[in-house]
Scaffold this motif. Structure first.
Motif, mmCIF file in Angstrom:
data_model
loop_
_atom_site.group_PDB
_atom_site.id
_atom_site.type_symbol
_atom_site.label_atom_id
_atom_site.label_comp_id
_atom_site.label_asym_id
_atom_site.label_seq_id
_atom_site.Cartn_x
_atom_site.Cartn_y
_atom_site.Cartn_z
ATOM 1 N N SER A 1 -1.762 13.304 5.972
ATOM 2 C CA SER A 1 -1.026 12.748 4.696
ATOM 3 C C SER A 1 0.649 12.681 5.130
ATOM 4 C CB SER A 1 -1.498 13.959 3.838
ATOM 5 O OG SER A 1 -0.675 13.856 2.619
ATOM 6 N N ALA A 2 0.948 13.608 5.971
ATOM 7 C CA ALA A 2 2.294 13.677 6.428
ATOM 8 C C ALA A 2 2.816 12.212 7.070
ATOM 9 C CB ALA A 2 2.652 14.811 7.197
ATOM 10 N N LEU A 3 1.740 11.909 8.042
ATOM 11 C CA LEU A 3 2.105 10.464 8.674
ATOM 12 C C LEU A 3 1.898 9.409 7.892
ATOM 13 C CD1 LEU A 3 -0.026 11.843 11.849
ATOM 14 C CD2 LEU A 3 2.360 11.302 12.015
ATOM 15 N N VAL A 4 1.117 9.435 7.092
ATOM 16 C CA VAL A 4 0.966 8.081 6.003
ATOM 17 C C VAL A 4 2.121 8.222 5.253
ATOM 18 C CG1 VAL A 4 -0.496 7.498 4.160
ATOM 19 C CG2 VAL A 4 -1.668 8.093 6.268
ATOM 20 N N ASN A 5 2.753 9.080 4.890
ATOM 21 C CA ASN A 5 3.820 8.907 4.157
ATOM 22 C C ASN A 5 4.859 8.181 4.767
ATOM 23 O OD1 ASN A 5 2.903 10.452 1.817
ATOM 24 N ND2 ASN A 5 3.864 12.432 2.746
ATOM 25 N N THR A 6 5.217 8.599 6.175
ATOM 26 C CA THR A 6 5.873 7.818 6.871
ATOM 27 C C THR A 6 5.464 6.077 7.180
ATOM 28 O OG1 THR A 6 6.742 9.717 7.824
ATOM 29 C CG2 THR A 6 7.280 7.904 9.159
ATOM 30 N N LEU A 7 4.186 6.314 7.318
ATOM 31 C CA LEU A 7 3.717 4.939 7.685
ATOM 32 C C LEU A 7 4.008 4.035 6.568
ATOM 33 C CD1 LEU A 7 0.764 5.795 9.982
ATOM 34 C CD2 LEU A 7 2.937 4.553 10.899
ATOM 35 N N GLU A 8 3.663 4.415 5.422
ATOM 36 C CA GLU A 8 3.658 3.747 3.987
ATOM 37 C C GLU A 8 5.131 3.428 3.795
ATOM 38 O OE1 GLU A 8 1.816 4.120 -0.271
ATOM 39 O OE2 GLU A 8 2.792 6.000 0.347
ATOM 40 N N ARG A 9 6.166 4.278 4.250
ATOM 41 C CA ARG A 9 7.584 3.896 3.826
ATOM 42 C C ARG A 9 7.948 2.880 5.026
ATOM 43 N NH1 ARG A 9 11.063 8.034 6.891
ATOM 44 N NH2 ARG A 9 10.523 6.421 8.478
ATOM 45 N N ASP A 10 7.304 3.007 6.095
ATOM 46 C CA ASP A 10 7.770 1.759 6.812
ATOM 47 C C ASP A 10 6.997 0.604 6.689
ATOM 48 O OD1 ASP A 10 9.419 3.670 8.066
ATOM 49 O OD2 ASP A 10 7.977 4.119 9.610
ATOM 50 N N GLY A 11 6.292 0.533 5.686
ATOM 51 C CA GLY A 11 5.415 -0.776 5.409
ATOM 52 C C GLY A 11 4.186 -1.270 6.288
ATOM 53 N N LEU A 12 3.679 0.024 6.887
ATOM 54 C CA LEU A 12 2.711 -0.352 7.691
ATOM 55 C C LEU A 12 1.313 0.145 7.129
ATOM 56 C CD1 LEU A 12 4.412 1.066 10.896
ATOM 57 C CD2 LEU A 12 4.127 -1.379 10.251
ATOM 58 N N VAL A 13 1.218 0.897 6.265
ATOM 59 C CA VAL A 13 -0.094 1.426 5.676
ATOM 60 C C VAL A 13 0.118 1.350 4.097
ATOM 61 C CG1 VAL A 13 -1.382 3.458 5.399
ATOM 62 C CG2 VAL A 13 -0.582 2.816 7.595
ATOM 63 N N SER A 14 -0.905 1.059 3.455
ATOM 64 C CA SER A 14 -0.820 1.109 1.978
ATOM 65 C C SER A 14 -1.831 2.094 1.505
ATOM 66 C CB SER A 14 -0.987 -0.298 1.164
ATOM 67 O OG SER A 14 -2.434 -0.757 1.561
ATOM 68 N N ARG A 15 -1.717 2.619 0.257
ATOM 69 C CA ARG A 15 -2.653 3.537 -0.495
ATOM 70 C C ARG A 15 -3.183 2.852 -1.677
ATOM 71 N NH1 ARG A 15 -0.507 9.340 0.791
ATOM 72 N NH2 ARG A 15 1.459 9.010 1.525
ATOM 73 N N THR A 16 -4.521 2.628 -1.891
ATOM 74 C CA THR A 16 -4.848 2.337 -3.378
ATOM 75 C C THR A 16 -5.958 3.675 -3.447
ATOM 76 O OG1 THR A 16 -6.498 1.281 -1.922
ATOM 77 C CG2 THR A 16 -4.613 0.068 -2.744
ATOM 78 N N GLN A 17 -6.157 3.499 -4.824
ATOM 79 C CA GLN A 17 -7.362 4.398 -5.594
ATOM 80 C C GLN A 17 -8.778 4.095 -5.121
ATOM 81 O OE1 GLN A 17 -7.406 4.800 -9.848
ATOM 82 N NE2 GLN A 17 -7.392 7.081 -9.573
ATOM 83 N N ALA A 18 -9.566 4.802 -4.534
ATOM 84 C CA ALA A 18 -10.696 4.454 -4.169
ATOM 85 C C ALA A 18 -11.552 4.064 -5.576
ATOM 86 C CB ALA A 18 -11.368 5.676 -3.633
ATOM 87 N N GLU A 19 -12.573 3.244 -5.369
ATOM 88 C CA GLU A 19 -13.195 2.861 -6.721
ATOM 89 C C GLU A 19 -14.369 3.760 -7.051
ATOM 90 O OE1 GLU A 19 -14.525 -1.167 -6.506
ATOM 91 O OE2 GLU A 19 -12.893 -1.950 -5.724
ATOM 92 N N HIS A 20 -14.876 4.354 -5.981
ATOM 93 C CA HIS A 20 -16.175 5.307 -6.267
ATOM 94 C C HIS A 20 -15.686 6.814 -6.550
ATOM 95 C CE1 HIS A 20 -14.481 6.514 -2.060
ATOM 96 N NE2 HIS A 20 -15.266 7.573 -2.230
ATOM 97 N N ASP A 21 -14.353 7.079 -6.590
ATOM 98 C CA ASP A 21 -13.709 8.439 -6.887
ATOM 99 C C ASP A 21 -12.138 8.272 -6.912
ATOM 100 O OD1 ASP A 21 -12.981 10.763 -6.965
ATOM 101 O OD2 ASP A 21 -13.806 11.746 -5.212
#
Length: 179
Positions: free
Chosen positions: A97-117
Motif C-alpha cells: 500500500s505504501a509503495l503503491v502510493n509512491t508509484l501512483e504519484r509517479d504515474g506508474l500504477v493506477s488504482r480502480t475499484q474492483a467490480e466483484h467487491d
C-alpha cells in the motif's frame, strides 16, 4: 573455502561467513557448520545481489527494491488486488500500500475499484509504468547475467535445481504458511 582471517579487520561481508562458522562451532560444538554455512551464504549472497540490483538499476530510476517488485508482479501477472500483489511479491499488504502510493504519484500504477467487491482495489500498470518496468528489467537482467556468468551453463542448471529443491522443502512449506 578460504583461509581464516587472522583478525576481524581482515573480514569482508561475504568472507565473514567462514569466520562466523569457525567461531560459532568453537563455542557451540553441536551446531551444524554445513547448515550454518549454507544459510549464511545464501542470505549474504541474496543481500549482495539485491544491493547490486537496487543500487545500479532501481535507485537511479527512483525506485526501491520493493517498488521494483510491485511493478514486476503487475507487469507479468497483470492487474490484481493489492493483497495478491503482496502475496506474489513476498511483502506485507501495508508495504504494498505504501509503495503503491509512491508509484501512483509517479504515474506508474493506477488504482480502480474492483467490480466483484466495491471495497477491493485493483492495481494495474499505466502505459508509463509498462515502459518503465520493461526498460528497467532489461538493465536488471544485464546485472543478473553478470552474476550468472561466474558459473558455467551446467553449473547454473545444477544450482537452479538445488535452489528449487530447497524452495519446495518441508521447511520452506512451513515458512510459506507465515505469509
Amino acid at each position: 573455502m578460504t583461509a581464516e582471517p587472522t583478525t576481524t579487520g581482515d573480514l569482508d561481508y561475504l568472507g565473514f561467513v567462514e569466520y562466523a562458522v569457525a567461531r560459532t562451532t568453537e563455542e557451540l560444538p553441536d551446531v551444524d557448520p554445513v547448515a550454518m554455512r549454507l544459510g549464511l551464504t545464501l542470505h549474504r549472497l541474496t543481500s549482495a545481489l539485491v544491493y547490486d540490483w537496487e543500487s545500479t538499476v532501481h535507485r537511479p530510476r527512483g525506485w526501491s527494491w520493493g517498488g521494483f517488485r510491485v511493478l514486476f508482479v503487475l507487469w507479468l501477472a497483470g492487474p490484481m488486488e493489492a493483497k495478491r500483489v503482496a502475496q506474489l511479491s513476498g511483502m506485507s499488504r501495508a508495504a504494498v500500500s505504501a509503495l503503491v502510493n509512491t508509484l501512483e504519484r509517479d504515474g506508474l500504477v493506477s488504482r480502480t475499484q474492483a467490480e466483484h467487491d466495491r471495497r477491493a482495489v485493483l492495481l494495474s500498470l499505466t502505459e508509463d509504468g509498462h515502459r518503465a518496468i520493461t526498460s528497467a528489467y532489461t538493465a536488471h537482467n544485464e546485472r543478473e547475467q553478470a552474476w550468472a556468468n561466474a558459473l558455467t551453463e551446467s553449473e547454473r542448471t545444477v544450482l537452479i535445481g538445488l535452489l528449487e529443491k530447497l524452495a519446495t522443502s518441508s521447511a520452506a512449506n512451513e515458512a510459506k504458511r507465515r505469509f
